[in-house]
Design an enzyme around this catalytic site. Structure first.
Site, PDB file in Angstrom:
ATOM      1  N   CYS A  68       0.875  -1.174   0.000  1.00 50.13           N
ATOM      2  CA  CYS A  68       0.000   0.000   0.000  1.00 50.13           C
ATOM      3  C   CYS A  68       0.910   1.220   0.000  1.00 50.13           C
ATOM      4  O   CYS A  68       1.713   1.396   0.929  1.00 50.13           O
ATOM      5  CB  CYS A  68      -0.858  -0.029   1.259  1.00 50.13           C
ATOM      6  SG  CYS A  68      -1.838   1.460   1.526  1.00 50.13           S
ATOM      7  N   CYS A  75      -0.745   3.812  -6.494  1.00 45.52           N
ATOM      8  CA  CYS A  75      -1.626   3.183  -5.506  1.00 45.52           C
ATOM      9  C   CYS A  75      -1.841   1.768  -6.013  1.00 45.52           C
ATOM     10  O   CYS A  75      -2.083   1.567  -7.212  1.00 45.52           O
ATOM     11  CB  CYS A  75      -2.958   3.938  -5.448  1.00 45.52           C
ATOM     12  SG  CYS A  75      -4.248   3.069  -4.534  1.00 45.52           S
TER      13      CYS A  75
HETATM   14  N1  DGL Z   1      -3.787   0.380  -1.987  1.00 42.53           N
HETATM   15  C1  DGL Z   1      -3.622   1.587  -1.213  1.00 42.53           C
HETATM   16  C2  DGL Z   1      -2.442   2.366  -1.774  1.00 42.53           C
HETATM   17  O1  DGL Z   1      -1.611   1.785  -2.468  1.00 42.53           O
HETATM   18  C3  DGL Z   1      -4.950   2.275  -1.125  1.00 42.53           C
HETATM   19  C4  DGL Z   1      -5.029   3.338  -0.143  1.00 42.53           C
HETATM   20  C5  DGL Z   1      -6.357   3.645   0.489  1.00 42.53           C
HETATM   21  O2  DGL Z   1      -6.830   2.822   1.286  1.00 42.53           O
HETATM   22  O3  DGL Z   1      -6.862   4.759   0.280  1.00 42.53           O
HETATM   23  O4  DGL Z   1      -2.265   3.538  -1.557  1.00 42.53           O
END
Ligand code: DGL
Length: 271
Positions: free
Chosen positions: A74, A184
């Protein structure tokens, strides 16, 4: 030697894009997926909350199921939580940050789009990467809260609203970028839809393969990588509900589900 175990953590289903790359590169590595779906989305939350939730959940899981390596799949969490995790855990922690360096190497017109969550787009970590690796590029930044929700909805079987998506990424079209950083881990899951609304973009750059190379290197260095192609199923735990159609999505990504639990751990109170 026993099968190496890797924990892949995200706020939601985005980390599956990284898990798929890990599995494709090292099919015999046993993956455990942990998602803080009760705390999703991280992109709208304070740094303190994100740090406290990640550390608490990962430590709890590791107390039950030790692993050889943790991947914080993430970007939003990785930009703030890595020092705290590295201080507390005895195993290597690999983070995911926007792939600005490889994107800058690809761009021909020196116009880059950085697409990430609202939090990642404004974090000094991202700005620092831009200054270090893309100082000669014009940068168009988009931190839109809709994209992670549309990616989660797609995984649950609902179509991505293309008109809203096009509107959200319009600054990238207006800037004429030829390369977009998918900053993301949810975004590779909607890459096809992004390509439909931004047909002039030539290169879409995410971090999945680079993370797989890094994990391979670290497991190899620790002499934990085993040859052989016995494919391990992936166990998954969600602090909130299990996403709809989860197993179908896993199959589509080339992964196979093992044990899947929602509402884990019992009584987990958000810090
Ligand atoms: N997959 C997360 C990232 O790479 C998502 C973030 C979120 O929960 O807003 O930033």
């Amino acid at each position: 030697m026993s099968t190496p175990r890797v924990l892949v953590f995200d706020s939601g289903v985005g980390g599956l894009s990284i898990a798929a790359c890990l599995h494709a590169a090292m099919p015999s590595v046993s993956l455990t997926y942990l998602a803080d779906t009760a705390g999703f989305p991280y992109g709208d939350q304070s740094e303190e909350t994100v740090i406290a939730r990640c550390v608490a959940l990962i430590e709890r899981l590791m107390a039950q199921e030790p692993v050889d390596l943790v991947v914080v799949a993430c970007n939003t969490a990785s930009t703030v939580v890595l020092p705290a995790l590295r201080e507390r855990l005895q195993v290597p922690v690999v983070g995911v940050v926007p792939a600005i360096k490889p994107a800058a190497a690809l761009s021909e017109n020196r116009r880059l789009g950085v697409l990430a969550t609202p939090a990642t787009v404004r974090r000094p970590y991202t700005e620092d990467l831009i200054q270090r690796f893309a100082a000669d590029c014009e940068i168009a930044r988009v931190g839109h809260p809709g994209l992670v929700r549309w990616a989660e909805a797609k995984v649950g079987g609902r179509p991505v609203p293309l008109a809203e998506l096009a509107e959200a990424v319009r600054p990238l079209a207006d800037a004429g970028v030829d390369t977009v950083v998918l900053g993301c881990t949810h975004y590779p899951l909607i890459r096809d839809e992004l390509a439909q609304v931004l047909p002039e973009v030539r290169y879409w750059v995410d971090s999945g393969d680079a993370i797989a190379r890094r994990v391979r290197y670290l497991l190899d260095e620790a002499e934990r990588l085993v040859d052989g192609c016995e494919v391990s199923p992936m166990n998954a735990r969600f602090s909130g509900p299990v996403p709809r159609e989860f197993e179908t999505v896993l199959n589509g990504l080339g992964l196979r589900a093992g044990r899947v639990d929602g509402g884990w751990p019992e009584g987990f109170a958000p810090p």
